[in-house]
Design a protein around this motif. Structure first.
Motif, PDB file in Angstrom:
ATOM      1  N   SER A  86       0.843  -1.434  -0.131  1.00 34.15           N
ATOM      2  CA  SER A  86      -0.136  -0.117  -0.009  1.00 34.15           C
ATOM      3  C   SER A  86       0.980   1.196   0.184  1.00 34.15           C
ATOM      4  N   THR A  87       0.266   2.379  -0.352  1.00 34.61           N
ATOM      5  CA  THR A  87       0.697   3.767  -0.530  1.00 34.61           C
ATOM      6  C   THR A  87       1.360   4.043   0.751  1.00 34.61           C
ATOM      7  N   LYS A  89       0.800   6.961   4.374  1.00 33.75           N
ATOM      8  CA  LYS A  89       2.302   7.802   4.707  1.00 33.75           C
ATOM      9  C   LYS A  89       3.332   8.210   6.182  1.00 33.75           C
ATOM     10  N   PRO A 128      -1.002   3.638   6.502  1.00 29.10           N
ATOM     11  CA  PRO A 128      -0.718   2.814   5.006  1.00 29.10           C
ATOM     12  C   PRO A 128      -2.590   3.123   4.223  1.00 29.10           C
ATOM     13  N   GLN A 163       5.895  11.239   1.695  1.00 31.08           N
ATOM     14  CA  GLN A 163       4.438   9.839   1.291  1.00 31.08           C
ATOM     15  C   GLN A 163       5.698   8.358   0.982  1.00 31.08           C
ATOM     16  N   LEU A 164       5.399   7.412   0.986  1.00 34.49           N
ATOM     17  CA  LEU A 164       6.059   6.266   0.484  1.00 34.49           C
ATOM     18  C   LEU A 164       5.104   5.845  -0.925  1.00 34.49           C
ATOM     19  N   ASP A 165       5.595   5.347  -2.052  1.00 32.13           N
ATOM     20  CA  ASP A 165       4.777   4.570  -2.569  1.00 32.13           C
ATOM     21  C   ASP A 165       4.996   4.186  -2.772  1.00 32.13           C
ATOM     22  N   THR A 166       5.225   2.984  -2.344  1.00 32.64           N
ATOM     23  CA  THR A 166       4.512   1.594  -1.414  1.00 32.64           C
ATOM     24  C   THR A 166       5.258   1.127   0.188  1.00 32.64           C
TER      25      THR A 166
END
Length: 250
Positions: free
Chosen positions: A81-82, A84, A96, A176-179
């Motif tokens: 999941s993406t 924060k 997530p 923010q993380l893409d995954t």
């Protein structure tokens, strides 16, 4: 009625949403990990924190005498999941968007967030680990279940690395993380110690189902130091067991 009130109380706690560190960054002055606002005084800081001193089923604990049961290992169903990554002034927290959850005998709990403590808040037979992660879950009634993952120093942890690289340096910061793939953080053996406890930070709400994984995973010295550069110590001392039972599968 009592169960309904408990669920309502925990739901209100979640509404403030930040860690077992459930305070927001703006509330960082209310409590800390050192005197005069440290763990020994949490219960006196606010009336809402009274359970921190008066509660009888508090967390964390030193897991020593356990009762073996035929309980199955954790039923985990996480998905990438993406997410924060935020610094809330007490810890680094990963939130997530939709990362799945776990299923216990009491039902399904959705993954809400993960955060870290150094050293580990949980102790096993008196042993403290250099880091732990608390994976916080919530069911539809607002009740909480936490999976505690212990880290020991060793090999570089590639799954943990993107989280550490994204850690904001200052309270209130976020990235923010893409995954994020929570499942990749876990050990192959999902056997756990089970007991009823509380949040480990104010307001120390009780009624939390704790699942402390019996198998630790590794992180490197450099990764540990990266977290400790932001939070050298953010762990509550262990609390009295007070006649509670700790169960372990197997």
């Amino acid at each position: 009625m009592k169960k309904q009130l408990l669920g309502a109380t925990i739901t209100l706690v979640i509404a403030g949403m930040c860690s077992t560190a459930w305070a927001t960054a703006g509330d960082t002055a209310a409590w800390s990990y050192s005197a005069p606002t440290g763990p020994q005084n949490w219960g006196e800081l606010k009336s809402e924190y009274s359970l921190c001193s008066s509660g009888k089923t508090q967390s964390p604990i030193d897991i020593r005498d356990v009762i073996k049961t035929d309980a199955q290992t954790l039923n985990v169903a996480y998905q990438p999941s993406t997410a924060k990554v935020s610094n809330n002034g007490h810890t680094i927290q990963v939130m997530p968007v939709d990362a799945g959850g776990i299923t216990l005998e009491s039902g399904h709990y959705s993954f809400v967030q993960m955060h870290f403590h150094t050293p580990s808040e949980e102790m096993i037979q008196g042993r403290t680990y250099p880091l732990d992660a608390h994976l916080v879950h919530r069911n539809p009634a607002g009740e909480l279940a936490v999976v505690a993952l212990l880290f020991e120093e060793g090999a570089h942890n590639p799954t943990l690395e993107p989280i550490l690289a994204a850690m904001p340096k200052h309270a209130g910061g976020s990235a923010q993380l893409d995954t994020v793939d929570i499942a990749q953080l876990l050990p192959a053996n999902l056997n756990a110690y089970f007991y009823m406890g509380s949040l480990t930070t104010p307001p120390c709400t009780e009624g939390v189902r704790w699942n402390v994984l019996t198998t630790a995973v590794q992180l490197s010295r450099a990764q540990l130091e990266a977290f400790q550069a932001l939070y050298p110590m953010n762990a509550r001392p262990v609390q009295p067991l007070n006649e509670r039972s700790v169960h372990v599968g197997g």
